[in-house]
Design an enzyme around this catalytic site. Structure first.
Site, mmCIF file in Angstrom:
data_model
loop_
_atom_site.group_PDB
_atom_site.id
_atom_site.type_symbol
_atom_site.label_atom_id
_atom_site.label_comp_id
_atom_site.label_asym_id
_atom_site.label_seq_id
_atom_site.Cartn_x
_atom_site.Cartn_y
_atom_site.Cartn_z
ATOM 1 N N VAL A 15 -6.627 1.385 -21.157
ATOM 2 C CA VAL A 15 -5.471 2.264 -20.937
ATOM 3 C C VAL A 15 -4.158 1.520 -21.224
ATOM 4 O O VAL A 15 -3.240 2.078 -21.839
ATOM 5 C CB VAL A 15 -5.475 2.837 -19.496
ATOM 6 C CG1 VAL A 15 -4.289 3.768 -19.292
ATOM 7 C CG2 VAL A 15 -6.772 3.585 -19.232
ATOM 8 N N LYS A 108 -7.168 5.584 -9.108
ATOM 9 C CA LYS A 108 -7.605 6.609 -8.143
ATOM 10 C C LYS A 108 -8.226 6.000 -6.896
ATOM 11 O O LYS A 108 -8.080 6.527 -5.805
ATOM 12 C CB LYS A 108 -8.577 7.585 -8.786
ATOM 13 C CG LYS A 108 -9.734 6.947 -9.528
ATOM 14 C CD LYS A 108 -9.568 7.044 -11.012
ATOM 15 C CE LYS A 108 -10.340 5.942 -11.696
ATOM 16 N NZ LYS A 108 -10.398 6.055 -13.124
ATOM 17 N N VAL A 135 -5.924 11.173 -11.947
ATOM 18 C CA VAL A 135 -6.776 12.358 -11.785
ATOM 19 C C VAL A 135 -6.924 13.091 -13.108
ATOM 20 O O VAL A 135 -5.948 13.651 -13.633
ATOM 21 C CB VAL A 135 -6.177 13.326 -10.726
ATOM 22 C CG1 VAL A 135 -7.122 14.501 -10.501
ATOM 23 C CG2 VAL A 135 -5.896 12.607 -9.419
ATOM 24 N N GLU A 193 -16.155 3.596 -16.123
ATOM 25 C CA GLU A 193 -15.496 2.557 -15.332
ATOM 26 C C GLU A 193 -16.186 1.218 -15.604
ATOM 27 O O GLU A 193 -17.316 1.184 -16.113
ATOM 28 C CB GLU A 193 -15.635 2.874 -13.842
ATOM 29 C CG GLU A 193 -14.960 4.160 -13.425
ATOM 30 C CD GLU A 193 -13.477 4.145 -13.703
ATOM 31 O OE1 GLU A 193 -12.771 3.280 -13.174
ATOM 32 O OE2 GLU A 193 -13.016 5.000 -14.482
ATOM 33 N N LYS A 208 -10.926 11.162 -6.995
ATOM 34 C CA LYS A 208 -9.972 12.139 -7.543
ATOM 35 C C LYS A 208 -9.902 13.388 -6.665
ATOM 36 O O LYS A 208 -8.832 13.944 -6.433
ATOM 37 C CB LYS A 208 -10.386 12.494 -8.974
ATOM 38 C CG LYS A 208 -10.293 11.296 -9.923
ATOM 39 C CD LYS A 208 -10.997 11.571 -11.238
ATOM 40 C CE LYS A 208 -10.997 10.337 -12.137
ATOM 41 N NZ LYS A 208 -11.911 10.436 -13.279
HETATM 42 N N1 HSE Z 1 -14.429 6.732 -15.834
HETATM 43 C C1 HSE Z 1 -13.532 7.829 -15.704
HETATM 44 C C2 HSE Z 1 -14.206 9.063 -16.274
HETATM 45 C C3 HSE Z 1 -12.250 7.539 -16.441
HETATM 46 O O1 HSE Z 1 -15.266 8.932 -16.895
HETATM 47 O O2 HSE Z 1 -13.714 10.160 -16.085
HETATM 48 C C4 HSE Z 1 -11.088 8.268 -15.902
HETATM 49 O O3 HSE Z 1 -10.916 8.130 -14.538
#
Ligand code: HSE
Length: 443
Positions: A15, A108, A135, A193, A208
């Site tokens: 990101v 989050k 989120v 993640e 979230k």
């Molecule tokens: N690992 C998260 C997903 C990325 O797959 O939605 C965004 O939070």
């Protein structure tokens, strides 16, 4: 023109690099829109590589320690993209807020665990604490709920909140592939993640949902109140059977104000084919809110990935550049109501049940009697022929039997009744292994 807004970027992973890409490509456009330039002046990351994604790091002041960068007088905004509920991410955010610096974060886990205290700190110092990217990736749901829907009472909020899980479920269905195989692909695409069990175990979606619940109902964030089940046990057969019965399986996060507390739950869910949420596929996320004046709203978009997430991070920075600062959770932190949990056993809804039923006369009737005795009404039943004849252990003294898949859908029923019936079916040895259930939402 006002002075540039100076950004300290902590975390230069997927990101972070996406944010640098966006500022490079659309920096001039942003400057026009905000009336001032947005400039990254400092960066901090674990490894000091000279270039990342084509960006030359020597252009920025380097900090090994993000906390030191957060305290540095030479930034106006800390952009925290380190991740993790504690450790350096929390320390850096706290240091920035304590120094009256604005914070933008995609974290989050941090908000789900410490959101209320951080909101309190931000309000005390008059700083912004913005977290749109935390989120549902690119979807502007935080701003929508916090600002645009400020005049509404929410009855419920639900959505597909994890791109990795949605990607996996979609690929399993479309390409008849295994869970593990598709997970590997999602990781390679940068959706998952660092620890993918956060995704597939439902915890990322639960983080979230805990944040959305606070925004929707004006209650304190309480992650411990979220009931969580992941997608690890969803089989290709479940996906096929559900489809045959007119449903698709999604990992949903749902928060409903029951009048007796808020039900917050994340679990695989059967949703009717053709419903808007069933058509949100791949890495896309969607969040649906019902407001008393607005009615139903659903936003969908890319829920993960470098550029979609960077879009939300930069939207939050733009608000700060324009001087738009609102209470982080929509309601000043001290006026949030305590979170009150509705018991999961009191949940009422439909269920998909699948089991390997003993293949002999009377077993279907016996199972149907157990459901009837628990007050559970069956909507449809499917018994598949044995694909392969096999022997499996059942009840004691009756060690081996052949089994066949047995699937049913129930009308709305109490979760406590369903759990009781399934325990009884297992205890009485009507099936091999445990019967499995997946909840249904018929929106
Ligand atoms: N690992 C998260 C997903 C990325 O797959 O939605 C965004 O939070």
């Amino acid at each position: 023109m006002s002075k540039p807004l100076k950004i300290g970027l902590a975390g230069l992973g997927t990101v972070g690099t996406g944010v640098l890409d966006l500022l490079r490509e659309n920096g001039a456009l942003l400057e026009k829109r905000c009336g001032r330039a947005i400039e990254v002046t400092a960066v901090s990351a674990r490894s000091r590589k000279a270039r990342r994604g084509g960006h030359d790091m020597s252009a920025y002041a380097w900090f090994d320690d993000p906390v030191e960068m957060a305290r540095s007088g030479d930034i106006d905004v800390l952009v925290e993209l380190i991740g993790g509920e504690d450790g350096p991410a929390k320390a850096a955010v706290e240091a920035a807020l304590a120094a009256g610096r604005h914070v933008v974060t995609a974290n989050k886990a941090l908000l789900a665990h410490h959101g209320v205290e951080l909101a309190r700190m931000a309000e005390k110092s008059g700083a912004a604490l913005n977290f749109e990217a935390a989120v549902a990736g690119a979807i502007p749901i935080v701003k929508t709920m916090r600002e645009s829907l400020a005049g509404n009472r929410a009855a419920r909020v639900f959505g597909i909140l994890n791109g990795t899980c949605n990607y996996i479920l979609t690929k399993m269905e479309d390409e008849e592939r295994d869970f593990a195989d598709v997970l590997k692909e999602a990781q390679e695409l940068g959706y998952a993640e660092a620890d993918p069990s956060f995704d597939v175990g439902g915890f990322d979606a639960a983080h979230k949902l805990a944040i959305l619940t606070s925004l929707a109902f004006g209650v304190e964030i309480n992650f411990a109140d979220v009931y969580v089940e992941g997608i690890e046990n969803v089989t290709l057969n479940d996906i096929r059977y559900a489809r045959g019965l007119g449903y698709r399986i999604k990992l949903l996060g749902v928060a409903v104000d029951t009048g007796d507390g808020v039900e917050q739950r994340v679990h695989p869910t059967l949703v009717p084919l053709g419903s808007p949420i069933a058509e949100v596929n791949g890495v896309f996320n969607a969040v649906a809110v019902r407001g008393d004046f607005a009615g139903d709203i659903m936003l969908s978009g890319r829920g993960a990935g470098a550029h979609p997430t960077a879009s939300s991070v930069v939207g939050d920075i733009a608000d700060i550049a324009r001087g738009v600062i609102v209470p982080p959770l929509g309601v000043p932190a001290d006026r949030l109501a305590p979170s009150r949990r509705a018991r999961m056993r009191a949940h009422e809804g439909g269920y998909y049940v699948a089991m390997e039923l003993a293949d002999k006369p009377g077993e279907v009737a016996a199972v149907a009697r157990i459901f009837a005795g628990a007050g559970i009404s069956i909507e449809s039943i499917v018994q598949k022929g044995r694909a392969i004849s096999r022997v499996v252990p059942l009840r004691e003294g009756e060690m081996v039997r052949e089994t066949a898949p047995f699937i049913l859908i129930t009308h709305d029923t109490l979760e406590s009744a369903m759990r009781g019936a399934l325990e009884r079916i297992e205890r009485d040895g009507h099936c091999a292994g445990r019967p499995r259930m997946i909840r249904i939402e018929r929106f």
